[in-house]
Design a protein around this motif. Sequence first.
Motif, PDB file in Angstrom:
ATOM      1  N   ARG A  20     -90.585  32.991  27.450  1.00 16.93           N
ATOM      2  CA  ARG A  20     -91.515  32.443  28.463  1.00 16.93           C
ATOM      3  C   ARG A  20     -92.192  33.626  29.281  1.00 16.93           C
ATOM      4  NH1 ARG A  20     -86.159  31.777  29.693  1.00 16.93           N
ATOM      5  NH2 ARG A  20     -85.355  32.977  31.447  1.00 16.93           N
ATOM      6  N   GLU A  21     -91.615  34.914  29.226  1.00 19.08           N
ATOM      7  CA  GLU A  21     -92.503  35.867  30.111  1.00 19.08           C
ATOM      8  C   GLU A  21     -93.598  36.519  29.100  1.00 19.08           C
ATOM      9  OE1 GLU A  21     -92.065  35.842  32.980  1.00 19.08           O
ATOM     10  OE2 GLU A  21     -90.147  34.910  33.227  1.00 19.08           O
ATOM     11  N   ARG A  22     -93.632  36.221  27.716  1.00 19.41           N
ATOM     12  CA  ARG A  22     -94.640  36.883  26.833  1.00 19.41           C
ATOM     13  C   ARG A  22     -95.980  36.281  27.038  1.00 19.41           C
ATOM     14  NH1 ARG A  22     -90.795  38.392  22.498  1.00 19.41           N
ATOM     15  NH2 ARG A  22     -92.713  39.114  21.146  1.00 19.41           N
ATOM     16  N   PRO A  23     -97.077  37.168  26.985  1.00 16.50           N
ATOM     17  CA  PRO A  23     -98.486  36.533  27.153  1.00 16.50           C
ATOM     18  C   PRO A  23     -98.595  35.583  26.264  1.00 16.50           C
ATOM     19  CG  PRO A  23     -98.447  38.683  26.151  1.00 16.50           C
ATOM     20  CD  PRO A  23     -97.006  38.526  26.532  1.00 16.50           C
ATOM     21  N   PHE A  24     -98.256  35.258  24.841  1.00 16.32           N
ATOM     22  CA  PHE A  24     -98.690  34.169  24.127  1.00 16.32           C
ATOM     23  C   PHE A  24     -97.660  32.734  24.113  1.00 16.32           C
ATOM     24  CE2 PHE A  24     -95.612  37.155  22.127  1.00 16.32           C
ATOM     25  CZ  PHE A  24     -94.583  36.316  21.667  1.00 16.32           C
ATOM     26  N   PHE A  25     -96.764  32.785  25.174  1.00 21.58           N
ATOM     27  CA  PHE A  25     -96.044  31.710  25.495  1.00 21.58           C
ATOM     28  C   PHE A  25     -96.512  30.366  25.273  1.00 21.58           C
ATOM     29  CE2 PHE A  25     -93.314  28.645  28.280  1.00 21.58           C
ATOM     30  CZ  PHE A  25     -92.236  28.744  27.435  1.00 21.58           C
ATOM     31  N   GLN A  26     -97.626  30.296  26.329  1.00 23.77           N
ATOM     32  CA  GLN A  26     -98.342  28.919  26.343  1.00 23.77           C
ATOM     33  C   GLN A  26     -99.092  28.559  25.163  1.00 23.77           C
ATOM     34  OE1 GLN A  26     -97.966  26.709  28.718  1.00 23.77           O
ATOM     35  NE2 GLN A  26     -99.250  25.147  27.220  1.00 23.77           N
ATOM     36  N   SER A  27     -99.787  29.519  24.549  1.00 21.97           N
ATOM     37  CA  SER A  27    -100.336  29.242  22.988  1.00 21.97           C
ATOM     38  C   SER A  27     -99.262  28.888  21.989  1.00 21.97           C
ATOM     39  CB  SER A  27    -101.097  30.571  22.794  1.00 21.97           C
ATOM     40  OG  SER A  27    -101.651  30.202  21.454  1.00 21.97           O
ATOM     41  N   LEU A  28     -98.243  29.612  22.086  1.00 19.31           N
ATOM     42  CA  LEU A  28     -97.211  29.325  21.070  1.00 19.31           C
ATOM     43  C   LEU A  28     -96.646  27.803  21.319  1.00 19.31           C
ATOM     44  CD1 LEU A  28     -95.010  30.138  19.003  1.00 19.31           C
ATOM     45  CD2 LEU A  28     -93.608  31.109  20.750  1.00 19.31           C
ATOM     46  N   CYS A  29     -96.487  27.374  22.499  1.00 20.12           N
ATOM     47  CA  CYS A  29     -95.997  26.123  22.421  1.00 20.12           C
ATOM     48  C   CYS A  29     -96.968  25.134  22.314  1.00 20.12           C
ATOM     49  CB  CYS A  29     -95.535  25.885  24.257  1.00 20.12           C
ATOM     50  SG  CYS A  29     -93.938  26.848  24.534  1.00 20.12           S
ATOM     51  N   ASP A  30     -98.040  25.428  22.463  1.00 21.72           N
ATOM     52  CA  ASP A  30     -99.276  24.505  22.239  1.00 21.72           C
ATOM     53  C   ASP A  30     -99.426  24.015  20.667  1.00 21.72           C
ATOM     54  OD1 ASP A  30    -100.033  24.011  24.838  1.00 21.72           O
ATOM     55  OD2 ASP A  30    -101.804  25.354  24.714  1.00 21.72           O
ATOM     56  N   PHE A  31     -99.411  25.434  19.877  1.00 27.41           N
ATOM     57  CA  PHE A  31     -99.256  25.611  18.482  1.00 27.41           C
ATOM     58  C   PHE A  31     -98.165  24.283  17.992  1.00 27.41           C
ATOM     59  CE2 PHE A  31     -97.217  27.778  14.900  1.00 27.41           C
ATOM     60  CZ  PHE A  31     -97.818  27.360  14.099  1.00 27.41           C
ATOM     61  N   MET A  32     -97.079  24.797  18.536  1.00 25.06           N
ATOM     62  CA  MET A  32     -95.775  23.982  18.006  1.00 25.06           C
ATOM     63  C   MET A  32     -95.862  22.691  18.240  1.00 25.06           C
ATOM     64  SD  MET A  32     -93.972  26.423  16.126  1.00 25.06           S
ATOM     65  CE  MET A  32     -92.483  25.471  15.977  1.00 25.06           C
ATOM     66  N   THR A  33     -96.507  22.256  19.138  1.00 25.43           N
ATOM     67  CA  THR A  33     -96.929  20.755  19.437  1.00 25.43           C
ATOM     68  C   THR A  33     -98.035  20.185  18.855  1.00 25.43           C
ATOM     69  OG1 THR A  33     -97.786  21.304  21.559  1.00 25.43           O
ATOM     70  CG2 THR A  33     -95.537  21.043  21.580  1.00 25.43           C
TER      71      THR A  33
END
Length: 141
Positions: free
Chosen positions: A55-68
Amino acid sequence: MTTQRTLAIIKPDAVDKGVVGQIIARVERAGFKILAAKLIQMSLADARGFYAVHRERPFFQSLCDFMTQGPCLPLVLEGENAIQRWRDLMGATDPAKAAAGTIRKDFASSIEANAVHGSDSAEAAAVEIPYFFSSLELCPR
Ligand code: GDP
């Protein structure tokens, strides 16, 4: 050598490309037992919970968007030294650095859309398997 279980995910990019069958063929060819598998569509909350360690990584939001962005296919794999052997079969996180013959080398699109997930330790597998599967959904044999 110890028999282990690991949580694998065929990620949305690979489902969308239509390479689920090719990836499962590699799983079977490598001798893993598939104890469980199901096609699911993760919500943002599901993805955020699964990747909470990042959750602290800069790509967290992008990763979650990708996985959904579409369905994915979590699986439980069992075998000798399954955690490391599945990660070896997956290849490096960045497909540009993945070895020839690995799943990510052959099917990943980017460091984010990299086709597959695999637990990175026994401790992670013990959390990740029940995140997707109840004990009733596992078929040991
Ligand atoms: P893994 O164990 O090889 O899956 O890699 P990590 O645990 O480090 O990262 C989890 C997932 O986050 C990866 O599989 C990628 O989908 C994504 N990821 C990792 N590093 C990056 C990055 O630098 N940028 C972006 N956009 N995504 C990344």
